[in-house]
Design a protein around this motif. Structure first.
Motif, short mmCIF file in Angstrom:
data_model
loop_
_atom_site.label_atom_id
_atom_site.label_comp_id
_atom_site.label_asym_id
_atom_site.label_seq_id
_atom_site.Cartn_x
_atom_site.Cartn_y
_atom_site.Cartn_z
N PHE A 84 11.28 -7.51 -14.90
CA PHE A 84 10.19 -8.19 -15.61
C PHE A 84 9.27 -7.15 -16.23
O PHE A 84 9.24 -5.99 -15.81
CB PHE A 84 9.37 -9.06 -14.64
CG PHE A 84 10.08 -10.30 -14.17
CD1 PHE A 84 9.81 -11.53 -14.73
CD2 PHE A 84 11.02 -10.23 -13.15
CE1 PHE A 84 10.46 -12.68 -14.29
CE2 PHE A 84 11.68 -11.37 -12.71
CZ PHE A 84 11.40 -12.60 -13.27
N VAL A 85 8.48 -7.60 -17.21
CA VAL A 85 7.44 -6.76 -17.80
C VAL A 85 6.11 -7.48 -17.62
O VAL A 85 5.96 -8.63 -18.04
CB VAL A 85 7.69 -6.49 -19.29
CG1 VAL A 85 6.58 -5.62 -19.86
CG2 VAL A 85 9.04 -5.84 -19.50
N GLN A 86 5.16 -6.79 -16.99
CA GLN A 86 3.84 -7.38 -16.77
C GLN A 86 2.78 -6.33 -17.08
O GLN A 86 2.81 -5.22 -16.54
CB GLN A 86 3.67 -7.88 -15.34
CG GLN A 86 2.34 -8.61 -15.11
CD GLN A 86 2.16 -9.08 -13.68
OE1 GLN A 86 2.42 -8.33 -12.76
NE2 GLN A 86 1.71 -10.32 -13.51
N GLU A 88 7.61 -13.60 -1.97
CA GLU A 88 6.23 -14.00 -2.14
C GLU A 88 5.38 -12.86 -2.66
O GLU A 88 4.45 -13.06 -3.45
CB GLU A 88 5.67 -14.50 -0.80
CG GLU A 88 4.24 -15.02 -0.88
CD GLU A 88 4.11 -16.25 -1.77
OE1 GLU A 88 3.03 -16.44 -2.36
OE2 GLU A 88 5.10 -17.01 -1.89
N LYS A 89 5.72 -11.63 -2.24
CA LYS A 89 4.94 -10.46 -2.65
C LYS A 89 4.93 -10.28 -4.17
O LYS A 89 3.93 -9.84 -4.74
CB LYS A 89 5.51 -9.21 -1.97
CG LYS A 89 4.79 -7.93 -2.35
CD LYS A 89 5.40 -6.75 -1.62
CE LYS A 89 4.71 -5.45 -2.01
NZ LYS A 89 5.30 -4.27 -1.31
N ALA A 96 6.08 -15.03 -12.01
CA ALA A 96 5.49 -16.21 -12.64
C ALA A 96 4.81 -15.87 -13.97
O ALA A 96 4.88 -16.66 -14.93
CB ALA A 96 4.48 -16.86 -11.70
N ASN A 97 4.18 -14.72 -14.05
CA ASN A 97 3.36 -14.39 -15.21
C ASN A 97 3.92 -13.25 -16.06
O ASN A 97 3.45 -13.03 -17.18
CB ASN A 97 1.93 -14.04 -14.78
CG ASN A 97 1.27 -15.19 -14.05
OD1 ASN A 97 1.29 -16.32 -14.52
ND2 ASN A 97 0.68 -14.91 -12.89
#
Length: 533
Positions: A434-436, A447-448, A454-455
């Motif tokens: 992912f890229v955030q 969960e971590k 999600a974002n």
């Protein structure tokens, strides 16, 4: 026409591109995505200024204005005719056109000796007498002075006359004739237009008696203004979307109507008309009006100006009917449309730091190695499915993932773990990329890392799919060579360790903005290919 991937024959890249350029009846975008799933095929983006110009053209044409081209080069005398006493101030803001003079070039005996020495040092078989060389050079220089020969032809003409290399002529001109090197430009009395008005007066003078009235024309083109410096809302060269209406019944209300129609076509309802305090001399007093549109961040921005041309200015060109003129700044309108705070950055984004969204970075991330055939892509799916189904199996273990034909050979592919007390898939095998906030992260579904998943912007690549593509590409090549192969992905520390490719331009953005790439993790996946006859 759609192609079933299961039935479609293998296409080479050249075959595919040939078919694609033949048109949609051969291949359609879905087939493209199926054939090259990691390639980003998109509609190219127009430049904001060019896009705004095109939209303005369409609006003007729909309003019944014919398109025109008006002169760019304006004589200084015409500026005085149009602006009257104001001309001196206007000329302070214009660019004058200049050029290099053509010098009178003489050839002394000393210069001739230098020329002959240079030629002799490079051309052993040169047999032209010095007198002949001098005569030919003088003839060519005279033709250059009289403009019979253009400047960019001078070197070639001398080289042809003397039968020597062009590069040698350049050396002679530079070292023997300082007149060329020391030339300084001289200004003419011709200017680059700073207002479209300058071109409209010339055009109206030539056409008003020969066209049906009202004459309705528009032109969208460059103007040039010698600003003290460029700023967020000012450039030295900009585009004006200008129009005129000429006829007996033309009034200032035509300017308001055209302004409203233009702005409304771009979705604006929030605009104002304000008297322009500058009061240019080529407009009738109290008719010059500024049009403002509201910018979402910087407030009201002047977009256009309109007014009625002065009868005295029109009389300089023999025009005997009222004329309304409107000029709209394309760049300023584009600033509003594209919500830009700086016209310089909007016009020339290449000279400003680039901003990439997470989605753009994610779209750029791909695989270093991929299979090229349909069978190779099927093998990827088989490896992923086998590894997923048996991920928790304890080693030593081996699972047949694929059996079939590759490059005319029978192959068998296994996903296996040769070591004891180790699982078939390491803990990071199912991490996804992912890229955030500009960071490239390989994270598990825990969960971590819920916020990242999600974002963040997904790349659609997991370590498993990347490793499976690497293994399939290597097995594909091994099948062609008839050699067995073992592909192992162990501890991932860098993107290349898991077959990830981040383009240099995206990596430059990440490092320039002090972001990070973290794809660390234990993968420990082994794929073995047996190659038969």
């Amino acid at each position: 026409m759609r192609f079933d991937p299961e039935e479609r024959k293998e296409l080479s890249r050249s075959d595919f591109e040939t078919a694609w350029h033949r048109g949609p009846e051969v291949l359609t975008p879905p087939s493209l995505a199926e054939t090259y799933p990691r390639k980003a095929y998109r509609r190219a983006a127009p430049h904001p200024i060019a896009e705004t110009i095109q939209r303005l053209r369409e609006v003007y044409l729909s309003m019944g204005f014919d398109e025109a081209r008006v002169p760019v080069m304006i004589e200084e005398s015409d500026v005085y005719r149009q602006f009257g006493p104001e001309a001196s101030a206007v000329l302070d803001r214009v660019f004058y056109l200049g050029g290099l003079p053509r010098p009178n070039v003489g050839i002394s005996d000393k210069q001739l000796d230098e020329i002959m020495a240079i030629i002799a040092s490079h051309e052993e078989n040169f047999a032209v007498a010095p007198e002949t060389v001098k005569e030919k050079l003088q003839r060519t220089f005279h033709a250059y002075k009289k403009a019979t020969i253009d400047g960019d032809e001078l070197t070639h003409e001398i080289a042809a006359d003397l039968a020597i290399d062009d590069g040698l002529v350049v050396h002679i001109l530079d070292s023997v004739f300082p007149e060329f090197r020391n030339l300084a430009p001289e200004s003419s009395r011709t200017t680059l237009r700073s207002h479209m008005t300058s071109g409209w007066f010339l055009s109206l003078g030539a056409m008003w008696e020969h066209y049906a009235h009202p004459i309705r024309l528009f032109s969208i083109d460059r103007c040039f203004r010698r600003e003290q410096e460029e700023g967020p809302t000012r450039l030295m060269t900009y585009h004006s979307a200008s129009c005129i209406i000429a006829g007996e019944d033309v009034t200032i209300d035509d300017g308001k109507a055209v302004s409203e129609a233009l702005l409304s076509a771009f979705g604006f309802e929030d605009f104002q008309f304000r008297p322009d305090e500058k009061r240019s001399k080529y407009y009738i007093p109290d008719t010059q009006t500024e049009v403002y549109a509201k910018h979402p961040e910087i407030g009201w921005v002047e977009v256009a100006t309109f007014g009625m041309y002065s009868p005295s200015a029109l009389g300089e060109y023999g025009v005997g009917v009222p004329v309304m003129n409107l000029g709209l700044g394309v760049e300023r309108l584009a600033m509003i449309l594209y919500k830009s705070n700086d016209v310089r950055q909007l016009t020339h984004p290449q000279f400003f730091p680039r901003t990439l969204t997470d989605r753009e970075i994610a779209a750029a991330i791909g695989l270093r190695e991929e299979p090229r055939t349909v069978e190779g892509r099927r093998l990827v799916s088989a490896i992923v499915a086998t590894a997923t189904a048996n991920a928790a199996a304890s080693g030593p273990c081996s699972f047949l993932a694929y059996e079939g034909a590759f490059a005319g050979r029978k192959i068998r592919v296994f996903v296996e773990e040769p070591e004891e007390n180790s699982r078939l898939c390491g803990p990071a095998t199912f991490n996804e990329v992912f890229v955030q906030d500009g960071k490239v992260l390989g994270v598990p579904d825990t969960e971590k890392f819920a916020d990242v998943r999600a974002n963040g912007a997904p790349t659609g690549i997991s370590y498993l799919t990347a490793a499976a593509n690497l293994a399939a590409a290597r097995i594909e090549e091994a099948a062609r060579c008839g050699e067995a192969v073992v592909v192992q992905v162990k501890m991932a520390k860098t993107p290349s360790d898991v077959n990830l490719r981040i383009p240099e331009w995206a990596m430059r953005y990440i490092t320039d903005n002090k972001r990070k790439v973290d794809v660390r993790g234990p993968v420990f996946l082994t794929v073995r290919g047996e190659i038969g006859e």
